[in-house]
Scaffold this motif. Structure first.
Motif, PDB file in Angstrom:
ATOM      1  N   SER A 130       0.897  -1.094  -0.030  1.00 42.76           N
ATOM      2  CA  SER A 130       0.023  -0.057  -0.065  1.00 42.76           C
ATOM      3  C   SER A 130       0.871   1.398   0.051  1.00 42.76           C
ATOM      4  N   VAL A 131       0.519   2.185  -0.998  1.00 42.54           N
ATOM      5  CA  VAL A 131       1.242   3.379  -1.020  1.00 42.54           C
ATOM      6  C   VAL A 131       0.097   4.583  -0.699  1.00 42.54           C
ATOM      7  N   VAL A 132       0.608   5.328   0.392  1.00 41.76           N
ATOM      8  CA  VAL A 132      -0.402   6.421   0.829  1.00 41.76           C
ATOM      9  C   VAL A 132       0.804   7.925   0.626  1.00 41.76           C
ATOM     10  N   THR A 133      -0.152   8.655  -0.373  1.00 42.19           N
ATOM     11  CA  THR A 133       0.957  10.035  -0.514  1.00 42.19           C
ATOM     12  C   THR A 133      -0.096  11.055   0.564  1.00 42.19           C
ATOM     13  N   ILE A 134       0.652  11.926   1.283  1.00 41.70           N
ATOM     14  CA  ILE A 134       0.116  13.152   1.798  1.00 41.70           C
ATOM     15  C   ILE A 134      -0.017  14.475   1.098  1.00 41.70           C
ATOM     16  N   ALA A 135      -1.169  14.704   0.621  1.00 46.30           N
ATOM     17  CA  ALA A 135      -1.266  15.849  -0.148  1.00 46.30           C
ATOM     18  C   ALA A 135      -1.736  16.920   0.413  1.00 46.30           C
ATOM     19  N   SER A 136      -2.793  17.675  -0.033  1.00 47.87           N
ATOM     20  CA  SER A 136      -3.610  18.659   0.537  1.00 47.87           C
ATOM     21  C   SER A 136      -4.799  18.971   0.028  1.00 47.87           C
ATOM     22  N   ILE A 137      -5.916  19.559   0.855  1.00 48.76           N
ATOM     23  CA  ILE A 137      -7.126  20.159   0.370  1.00 48.76           C
ATOM     24  C   ILE A 137      -6.602  21.099  -0.579  1.00 48.76           C
ATOM     25  N   GLY A 138      -5.266  22.024  -0.563  1.00 51.21           N
ATOM     26  CA  GLY A 138      -4.888  22.900  -1.613  1.00 51.21           C
ATOM     27  C   GLY A 138      -4.795  22.452  -2.887  1.00 51.21           C
ATOM     28  N   GLY A 139      -4.707  21.027  -3.036  1.00 49.00           N
ATOM     29  CA  GLY A 139      -4.507  20.470  -4.370  1.00 49.00           C
ATOM     30  C   GLY A 139      -5.991  20.419  -5.220  1.00 49.00           C
ATOM     31  N   VAL A 140      -7.164  20.498  -4.567  1.00 46.30           N
ATOM     32  CA  VAL A 140      -8.506  20.416  -4.882  1.00 46.30           C
ATOM     33  C   VAL A 140      -9.258  21.785  -4.957  1.00 46.30           C
ATOM     34  N   LYS A 141      -8.895  22.651  -4.047  1.00 51.15           N
ATOM     35  CA  LYS A 141      -9.573  23.844  -3.997  1.00 51.15           C
ATOM     36  C   LYS A 141      -8.701  24.969  -3.565  1.00 51.15           C
ATOM     37  N   ALA A 142      -8.985  26.168  -4.067  1.00 59.38           N
ATOM     38  CA  ALA A 142      -8.057  27.336  -3.600  1.00 59.38           C
ATOM     39  C   ALA A 142      -8.556  27.583  -2.255  1.00 59.38           C
ATOM     40  N   PHE A 143      -7.399  28.186  -1.401  1.00 56.51           N
ATOM     41  CA  PHE A 143      -7.738  28.416  -0.042  1.00 56.51           C
ATOM     42  C   PHE A 143      -6.728  29.891   0.199  1.00 56.51           C
ATOM     43  N   ALA A 144      -6.016  30.197   1.096  1.00 59.03           N
ATOM     44  CA  ALA A 144      -5.544  31.640   1.355  1.00 59.03           C
ATOM     45  C   ALA A 144      -4.829  32.046   0.359  1.00 59.03           C
ATOM     46  N   THR A 145      -4.978  33.331  -0.088  1.00 60.06           N
ATOM     47  CA  THR A 145      -4.198  33.911  -1.065  1.00 60.06           C
ATOM     48  C   THR A 145      -2.632  33.782  -0.698  1.00 60.06           C
ATOM     49  N   GLY A 146      -1.566  33.213  -1.875  1.00 62.10           N
ATOM     50  CA  GLY A 146      -0.250  33.210  -1.598  1.00 62.10           C
ATOM     51  C   GLY A 146      -0.011  31.585  -1.491  1.00 62.10           C
ATOM     52  N   ASN A 147      -0.777  30.722  -1.750  1.00 63.41           N
ATOM     53  CA  ASN A 147      -0.595  29.480  -1.770  1.00 63.41           C
ATOM     54  C   ASN A 147      -0.790  28.609  -2.976  1.00 63.41           C
ATOM     55  N   GLY A 148      -0.720  29.343  -4.040  1.00 64.57           N
ATOM     56  CA  GLY A 148      -0.975  28.895  -5.296  1.00 64.57           C
ATOM     57  C   GLY A 148       0.357  27.723  -5.962  1.00 64.57           C
ATOM     58  N   ASP A 149       1.570  28.149  -5.491  1.00 62.70           N
ATOM     59  CA  ASP A 149       2.469  26.983  -5.809  1.00 62.70           C
ATOM     60  C   ASP A 149       2.435  25.853  -5.018  1.00 62.70           C
ATOM     61  N   TYR A 150       2.121  25.947  -3.850  1.00 61.44           N
ATOM     62  CA  TYR A 150       1.908  24.953  -2.829  1.00 61.44           C
ATOM     63  C   TYR A 150       0.615  24.069  -3.423  1.00 61.44           C
ATOM     64  N   GLY A 151      -0.288  24.800  -3.752  1.00 64.80           N
ATOM     65  CA  GLY A 151      -1.764  23.888  -4.206  1.00 64.80           C
ATOM     66  C   GLY A 151      -1.361  23.235  -5.470  1.00 64.80           C
ATOM     67  N   ALA A 152      -0.678  23.853  -6.136  1.00 66.66           N
ATOM     68  CA  ALA A 152      -0.496  23.323  -7.857  1.00 66.66           C
ATOM     69  C   ALA A 152       0.361  21.969  -7.503  1.00 66.66           C
ATOM     70  N   ALA A 153       1.674  21.936  -6.703  1.00 65.97           N
ATOM     71  CA  ALA A 153       2.629  20.803  -6.275  1.00 65.97           C
ATOM     72  C   ALA A 153       1.722  19.739  -6.013  1.00 65.97           C
ATOM     73  N   LYS A 154       0.641  20.058  -4.949  1.00 65.64           N
ATOM     74  CA  LYS A 154      -0.113  18.889  -4.451  1.00 65.64           C
ATOM     75  C   LYS A 154      -1.105  18.542  -5.371  1.00 65.64           C
ATOM     76  N   ALA A 155      -1.605  19.494  -6.264  1.00 70.15           N
ATOM     77  CA  ALA A 155      -2.490  18.770  -7.161  1.00 70.15           C
ATOM     78  C   ALA A 155      -1.698  17.835  -8.362  1.00 70.15           C
ATOM     79  N   ALA A 156      -0.631  18.233  -8.472  1.00 76.44           N
ATOM     80  CA  ALA A 156       0.436  17.157  -9.478  1.00 76.44           C
ATOM     81  C   ALA A 156       0.418  15.986  -8.672  1.00 76.44           C
ATOM     82  N   LEU A 157       0.587  15.834  -7.200  1.00 78.63           N
ATOM     83  CA  LEU A 157       0.602  14.808  -6.474  1.00 78.63           C
ATOM     84  C   LEU A 157      -0.608  13.811  -6.321  1.00 78.63           C
ATOM     85  N   ASN A 158      -1.675  14.732  -6.373  1.00 75.51           N
ATOM     86  CA  ASN A 158      -2.974  13.864  -6.263  1.00 75.51           C
ATOM     87  C   ASN A 158      -3.287  13.144  -7.797  1.00 75.51           C
ATOM     88  N   SER A 159      -2.795  13.912  -8.757  1.00 73.73           N
ATOM     89  CA  SER A 159      -3.138  13.263 -10.139  1.00 73.73           C
ATOM     90  C   SER A 159      -2.211  12.178 -10.586  1.00 73.73           C
TER      91      SER A 159
END
Length: 251
Positions: A136-165
């Motif tokens: 079993s492989v478990v990756t720890i991503a973030s809700i930032g990869g699926v929805k926008a949250f606090a301004t200034g976290n776009g780069d973090y969210g994009a990286a986590k979205a790539a991990l989700n994908s």
């Protein structure tokens, strides 16, 4: 005593296990009987994690590695035993900059830590046959990869979205060997990473108020989800995003 979530006899690698979610996950895995391979960059903090484990500490192993350094990642893959599971917890915060002020040279380290390093480790362990059939492989991503949250976290969210994908593609490809790949998307968790963010107390209170359960999560609450996905209770679960977020994504 019957326990469908036991990890007895399993060998589990937990990256980022020197603090936060990684540390909590390593501790929970050990409590449920796993032999844990602890990995992060800081030997002192890894030893602190080891000291917190219950029972026979000699069954566990420490492998120091900076996963953004290819040579150290390769050495980790070489030295790690054949595994029943991995939890990819290592990462870093974003740059806390609005998109118009962010720059490629600032974004690259965010992607290196949050996407390229866990992806390369997962890929290398699979290719080197260090993952058992049925692992079993478990990756720890973030809700930032699926929805926008606090301004200034776009780069973090994009990286986590790539991990989700990539998790979903890996789930399809690794299924031929019965290897499951799933992702946990936490909301804000009270960890040293969150404490280091450049938010005022007032900003944090405002953000907490957006959570239906009116608080941030605890590291162990994410660890419980990781144990669930590592256990044989989820042998028919692969390719999912498990949200542990206090309900914030339902709004």
């Amino acid at each position: 005593m019957y326990n469908p979530f036991t990890l007895q006899g399993k060998k589990i690698l937990v990256t980022g296990s020197s603090s936060g979610i990684g540390r909590a996950t390593a501790l929970e895995c050990s409590r449920l009987g796993a032999q844990v391979v602890l990995s992060a960059r800081n030997i002192k903090r890894l030893e602190e994690t080891l000291s917190m484990m219950e029972g026979d500490k000699s069954i566990h192993q420490i492998l120091v590695a900076d996963l953004t350094v290819q040579e150290e990642l390769n050495e980790l893959v070489k030295r790690v035993p054949v595994l029943d599971g991995i939890v990819l917890c290592s990462g870093r915060t974003g740059n806390a900059l609005p998109i118009k002020f962010d720059k490629r040279e600032k974004i690259n380290p965010v992607f290196e830590a949050n996407f390229f390093a866990p992806f390369e480790l997962m890929r290398s362990l699979y290719k080197s046959k260090k993952l058992k059939n049925g692992a079993s492989v478990v990756t720890i991503a973030s809700i930032g990869g699926v929805k926008a949250f606090a301004t200034g976290n776009g780069d973090y969210g994009a990286a986590k979205a790539a991990l989700n994908s990539i998790m979903k593609f890996a789930a399809k490809e690794f299924a031929a060997k019965g290897i499951r790949v799933n992702c946990i998307c936490p909301g804000m968790i009270q960890t040293p990473m969150v404490d280091s963010c450049e938010f005022s107390e007032e900003q944090l209170k405002t953000d907490i108020a957006t959570y239906p359960l009116k608080r941030y999560g605890k590291p162990e609450e994410v660890a419980y989800g990781a144990v669930y996905l590592l256990s044989d209770a989820t042998v028919w679960v692969t390719g999912i995003e498990l949200y542990i977020d206090g309900g914030v994504t339902v709004l």
